[in-house]
Design a protein around this motif. Structure first.
Motif, PDB file in Angstrom:
ATOM      1  N   TYR A 231       6.412   1.300  16.585  1.00  0.00           N
ATOM      2  CA  TYR A 231       5.569   1.661  17.722  1.00  0.00           C
ATOM      3  C   TYR A 231       5.424   0.464  18.661  1.00  0.00           C
ATOM      4  N   LEU A 232       5.620   0.653  19.953  1.00  0.00           N
ATOM      5  CA  LEU A 232       5.327  -0.368  20.958  1.00  0.00           C
ATOM      6  C   LEU A 232       3.984  -0.010  21.608  1.00  0.00           C
ATOM      7  N   GLU A 233       2.888  -0.413  20.936  1.00  0.00           N
ATOM      8  CA  GLU A 233       1.564  -0.051  21.435  1.00  0.00           C
ATOM      9  C   GLU A 233       1.363  -0.539  22.872  1.00  0.00           C
ATOM     10  N   ASP A 234       0.776   0.326  23.723  1.00  0.00           N
ATOM     11  CA  ASP A 234       0.529   0.046  25.142  1.00  0.00           C
ATOM     12  C   ASP A 234       1.838  -0.111  25.909  1.00  0.00           C
ATOM     13  N   TRP A 235       2.886   0.561  25.439  1.00  0.00           N
ATOM     14  CA  TRP A 235       4.208   0.461  26.090  1.00  0.00           C
ATOM     15  C   TRP A 235       4.160   0.851  27.562  1.00  0.00           C
ATOM     16  N   SER A 236       3.416   1.911  27.905  1.00  0.00           N
ATOM     17  CA  SER A 236       3.410   2.377  29.299  1.00  0.00           C
ATOM     18  C   SER A 236       2.839   1.316  30.235  1.00  0.00           C
ATOM     19  N   ASN A 237       1.758   0.644  29.820  1.00  0.00           N
ATOM     20  CA  ASN A 237       1.234  -0.457  30.629  1.00  0.00           C
ATOM     21  C   ASN A 237       2.187  -1.648  30.616  1.00  0.00           C
TER      22      ASN A 237
ATOM     23  N   ARG B  43      13.981   4.354  14.480  1.00  0.00           N
ATOM     24  CA  ARG B  43      13.495   4.886  15.751  1.00  0.00           C
ATOM     25  C   ARG B  43      12.546   3.892  16.404  1.00  0.00           C
ATOM     26  N   ILE B  44      12.544   3.894  17.729  1.00  0.00           N
ATOM     27  CA  ILE B  44      11.572   3.113  18.486  1.00  0.00           C
ATOM     28  C   ILE B  44      10.649   4.108  19.182  1.00  0.00           C
ATOM     29  N   LEU B  45       9.352   3.935  18.981  1.00  0.00           N
ATOM     30  CA  LEU B  45       8.354   4.903  19.416  1.00  0.00           C
ATOM     31  C   LEU B  45       7.615   4.359  20.635  1.00  0.00           C
ATOM     32  N   LEU B  46       7.665   5.108  21.735  1.00  0.00           N
ATOM     33  CA  LEU B  46       7.136   4.648  23.014  1.00  0.00           C
ATOM     34  C   LEU B  46       5.846   5.398  23.348  1.00  0.00           C
ATOM     35  N   PRO B  47       4.685   4.805  23.059  1.00  0.00           N
ATOM     36  CA  PRO B  47       3.426   5.509  23.306  1.00  0.00           C
ATOM     37  C   PRO B  47       2.814   5.196  24.673  1.00  0.00           C
TER      38      PRO B  47
ATOM     39  N   TRP C  70       0.837  -1.200   0.000  1.00  0.00           N
ATOM     40  CA  TRP C  70       0.000   0.000   0.000  1.00  0.00           C
ATOM     41  C   TRP C  70       0.872   1.252   0.000  1.00  0.00           C
ATOM     42  N   MET C  71       1.905   1.247   0.839  1.00  0.00           N
ATOM     43  CA  MET C  71       2.799   2.404   0.927  1.00  0.00           C
ATOM     44  C   MET C  71       3.581   2.620  -0.369  1.00  0.00           C
ATOM     45  N   LYS C  72       4.029   1.531  -0.976  1.00  0.00           N
ATOM     46  CA  LYS C  72       4.754   1.644  -2.252  1.00  0.00           C
ATOM     47  C   LYS C  72       3.894   2.350  -3.294  1.00  0.00           C
ATOM     48  N   LYS C  73       2.642   1.927  -3.407  1.00  0.00           N
ATOM     49  CA  LYS C  73       1.744   2.532  -4.394  1.00  0.00           C
ATOM     50  C   LYS C  73       1.438   3.993  -4.064  1.00  0.00           C
ATOM     51  N   ALA C  74       1.412   4.304  -2.753  1.00  0.00           N
ATOM     52  CA  ALA C  74       1.106   5.675  -2.330  1.00  0.00           C
ATOM     53  C   ALA C  74       2.334   6.582  -2.355  1.00  0.00           C
ATOM     54  N   GLY C  75       3.524   5.996  -2.541  1.00  0.00           N
ATOM     55  CA  GLY C  75       4.749   6.802  -2.626  1.00  0.00           C
ATOM     56  C   GLY C  75       5.388   7.137  -1.295  1.00  0.00           C
ATOM     57  N   ALA C  76       4.976   6.460  -0.201  1.00  0.00           N
ATOM     58  CA  ALA C  76       5.543   6.748   1.130  1.00  0.00           C
ATOM     59  C   ALA C  76       6.832   5.968   1.335  1.00  0.00           C
ATOM     60  N   LYS C  77       7.759   6.570   2.088  1.00  0.00           N
ATOM     61  CA  LYS C  77       9.091   5.993   2.261  1.00  0.00           C
ATOM     62  C   LYS C  77       9.435   5.661   3.707  1.00  0.00           C
ATOM     63  N   VAL C  78       8.560   6.000   4.665  1.00  0.00           N
ATOM     64  CA  VAL C  78       8.842   5.730   6.084  1.00  0.00           C
ATOM     65  C   VAL C  78       7.604   5.118   6.728  1.00  0.00           C
ATOM     66  N   GLN C  79       7.779   3.911   7.299  1.00  0.00           N
ATOM     67  CA  GLN C  79       6.657   3.279   7.996  1.00  0.00           C
ATOM     68  C   GLN C  79       6.879   3.349   9.506  1.00  0.00           C
ATOM     69  N   ASN C  80       5.772   3.592  10.214  1.00  0.00           N
ATOM     70  CA  ASN C  80       5.765   3.496  11.674  1.00  0.00           C
ATOM     71  C   ASN C  80       4.981   2.232  12.003  1.00  0.00           C
ATOM     72  N   LEU C  81       5.693   1.140  12.209  1.00  0.00           N
ATOM     73  CA  LEU C  81       5.106  -0.184  12.322  1.00  0.00           C
ATOM     74  C   LEU C  81       4.475  -0.389  13.701  1.00  0.00           C
ATOM     75  N   LEU C  82       3.178  -0.684  13.718  1.00  0.00           N
ATOM     76  CA  LEU C  82       2.451  -0.849  14.979  1.00  0.00           C
ATOM     77  C   LEU C  82       2.629  -2.279  15.490  1.00  0.00           C
ATOM     78  N   THR C  83       3.224  -2.398  16.679  1.00  0.00           N
ATOM     79  CA  THR C  83       3.450  -3.710  17.299  1.00  0.00           C
ATOM     80  C   THR C  83       2.937  -3.673  18.735  1.00  0.00           C
ATOM     81  N   LYS C  84       3.021  -4.783  19.413  1.00  0.00           N
ATOM     82  CA  LYS C  84       2.487  -4.884  20.766  1.00  0.00           C
ATOM     83  C   LYS C  84       3.576  -4.633  21.816  1.00  0.00           C
ATOM     84  N   GLY C  85       3.353  -3.573  22.630  1.00  0.00           N
ATOM     85  CA  GLY C  85       4.346  -3.188  23.630  1.00  0.00           C
ATOM     86  C   GLY C  85       4.031  -3.669  25.025  1.00  0.00           C
ATOM     87  N   SER C  86       2.979  -4.474  25.189  1.00  0.00           N
ATOM     88  CA  SER C  86       2.678  -5.044  26.510  1.00  0.00           C
ATOM     89  C   SER C  86       2.296  -6.503  26.337  1.00  0.00           C
ATOM     90  N   MET C  87       2.613  -7.293  27.339  1.00  0.00           N
ATOM     91  CA  MET C  87       2.269  -8.722  27.306  1.00  0.00           C
ATOM     92  C   MET C  87       0.751  -8.896  27.282  1.00  0.00           C
TER      93      MET C  87
END
Length: 499
Positions: free
Chosen positions: A134-140, A163-167, A82-99
């Protein structure tokens, strides 16, 4: 990094058009000089795809393409395509930051999750797309499963991640925890770039941002006007101000004077009103209401702080109302180029206080009308007063008025109907004057005006022209109600002709 166009768009009821997204993106990068912007989530809709394509096309031409970021997902490469077709060059990948999220939402082990993430990062690299995570729910995660968070960070430290993004996804952090968690992470991974993404559920986003900076965070995520899900995100404008004033060791390049302009544009596009008392961009935050404050500002700026309105492309205002003093009024008069002697200033002040007691909103633009009304009252001695009146107007019946007049100490009451409320009032007045064999001046012109730019609750000036014994004269009435203003002007007329 500003995420107004992605996370800010998750504000309930807000959706930007493609043209609006492009305009905001251009202002954020060129007018405000934001370092990076997150503009969308991958795969959301065809409209979102077209919006991203428009922004990336513009950014590519300007050399900004690596400052444009898109939220992506661990989805086997669908987001990458999707990003390739849209021309974007940087992804912020959403992953799980809490067990908790990993176990109950994905129902996977850490090893399974990490393996899938590694595949997405490798695929992105093959397609010349940079990856932030992104480490989703990192604070918890830090509160309830820190061993998992550090296991995850150990894995990410081996990956080609920028970069590692701590939300603080659910806005659960307080300042002390923010400092503690980020300090531990920065101490263990000193060579990795970490961003902090604050939410404002406890109204602590700016305090948490300050503690994140003190703990050594490398980047911050913000939104214009603090937009975002639930209580929103850390607001860009407050973040910039607090860094510039209280964290001098941190250098940022945001253009403060453009913050208000961009804020108001985003307000217009979203229909999401900025609270009047919102710091930096709210309507009231550079308005002094109490007269003592205006007086102090005249005496060495006693009520100024470092948040000078000029920094943000704004001006200080002095409100007019029941707490106004002469100093407030003098400040407004200066802006209008007017000057009154002390006696007249005192009368104008008293009139503004009276209007404020009635909960009238008094503006700088109202001042000339108020001055005219007050000074006009000097020209006669008040011998006749309208004690009371009742105005009636309902569908299907003729308007009527009951009037009680104090005429040289005698109270006279009459009732009449008319073609309108004021006409009924004048007919009742005519009855009283005829009973006393007195003649009323003839009304020959009736004009109503409100200050330019006012709304339906504005003060209204009614100017009535009368003729009496071949001579014309005018009287003015001022009130938020047009008919009441006309009655005030009429009472002035009664006293003028008897003076």
């Amino acid at each position: 990094m500003d995420t107004t166009l992605r996370d800010g768009e998750q504000t309930s009821g807000v959706s930007f058009s493609a043209a609006e997204k492009l305009t905001i993106a251009q202002l954020l990068l060129e007018e405000l000089n934001i370092d990076r912007i997150e503009i969308a989530s991958a795969r959301v809709s065809e409209g979102e795809f077209q919006a991203v394509k428009g922004i990336t096309s513009w950014a590519e031409e300007r050399g900004y393409i690596n400052r444009i970021e898109v939220l992506s997902f661990v989805d086997g490469g669908v987001s990458i395509e999707w990003m390739k077709k849209a021309g974007a060059k940087v992804q912020n990948l959403l992953t799980k930051g809490s067990m908790n999220h990993l176990t109950h939402q994905l129902k996977k082990t850490p090893e399974q999750h990490f393996s899938e993430i590694a595949q997405i990062i490798a695929l992105a690299k093959e397609n010349n797309i940079d990856t932030n995570v992104y480490l989703e729910d990192w604070s918890n995660g830090m509160r309830n499963s820190p061993e998992y968070v550090f296991q995850f960070l150990d894995f990410l430290s081996t990956q080609p991640v920028k970069r590692i993004l701590l939300p603080d996804t659910l806005g659960v952090l307080i300042p002390s925890l923010t400092f503690e968690f980020i300090s531990k992470i920065r101490a263990k991974y000193p060579n990795i770039h970490f961003d902090f993404h604050a939410h404002n559920d406890y109204d602590l986003s700016i305090a948490n941002v300050m503690e994140a900076i003190k703990a050594g965070i490398n980047g911050l995520h913000v939104t214009v006007n603090g937009m975002g899900e639930r209580a929103g995100n850390a607001p860009l404008e407050s973040t910039v101000a607090v860094i510039n004033d209280y964290l001098p060791e941190v250098s940022i390049n945001i253009k403060e004077t453009s913050l208000y302009t961009v804020s108001k544009l985003v307000e217009t596009f979203t229909g999401y009103r900025i609270p009047a008392n919102k710091p930096i961009v709210g309507d009231n935050v550079f308005t002094q209401t109490a007269g003592i404050h205006a007086d102090g500002d005249n005496k060495n700026n006693l009520y100024f702080n470092d948040l000078l309105p000029e920094r943000f492309g704004r001006k200080r205002k002095y409100a007019l109302g029941k707490t106004s003093g002469k100093a407030n009024i003098e400040k407004n008069l200066q802006e209008l180029g007017l000057k009154l002697n002390q006696e007249d200033l005192k009368l104008v002040t008293q009139r503004i206080i009276e209007l404020g007691d009635k909960k009238e909103t008094v503006t700088k633009e109202d001042l000339p009308y108020i001055i005219s009304d007050v000074l006009d009252s000097h020209t006669y001695q008040e011998k006749i007063t309208i004690q009371s009146y009742v105005l009636m107007h309902s569908k299907g019946t003729r308007p009527s008025s009951t009037l009680s007049l104090n005429l040289d100490g005698e109270i006279i009451e009459e009732h009449a109907q008319g073609d309108g409320q004021f006409d009924a009032f004048m007919n009742a007045l005519s009855k009283i004057y005829k009973s006393k064999k007195l003649t009323l001046p003839k009304l020959i012109d009736y004009a109503v005006r409100i200050p330019p730019g006012s709304s339906s609750d504005a003060l209204c000036e009614t100017i009535i022209t009368w003729t009496n014994n071949g001579k014309e004269f005018k009287t003015r009435g001022l009130d938020s109600d047009q008919t009441v203003a006309a009655i005030i002007a009429t009472q002035k007329m009664l006293n003028v002709v008897t003076s």
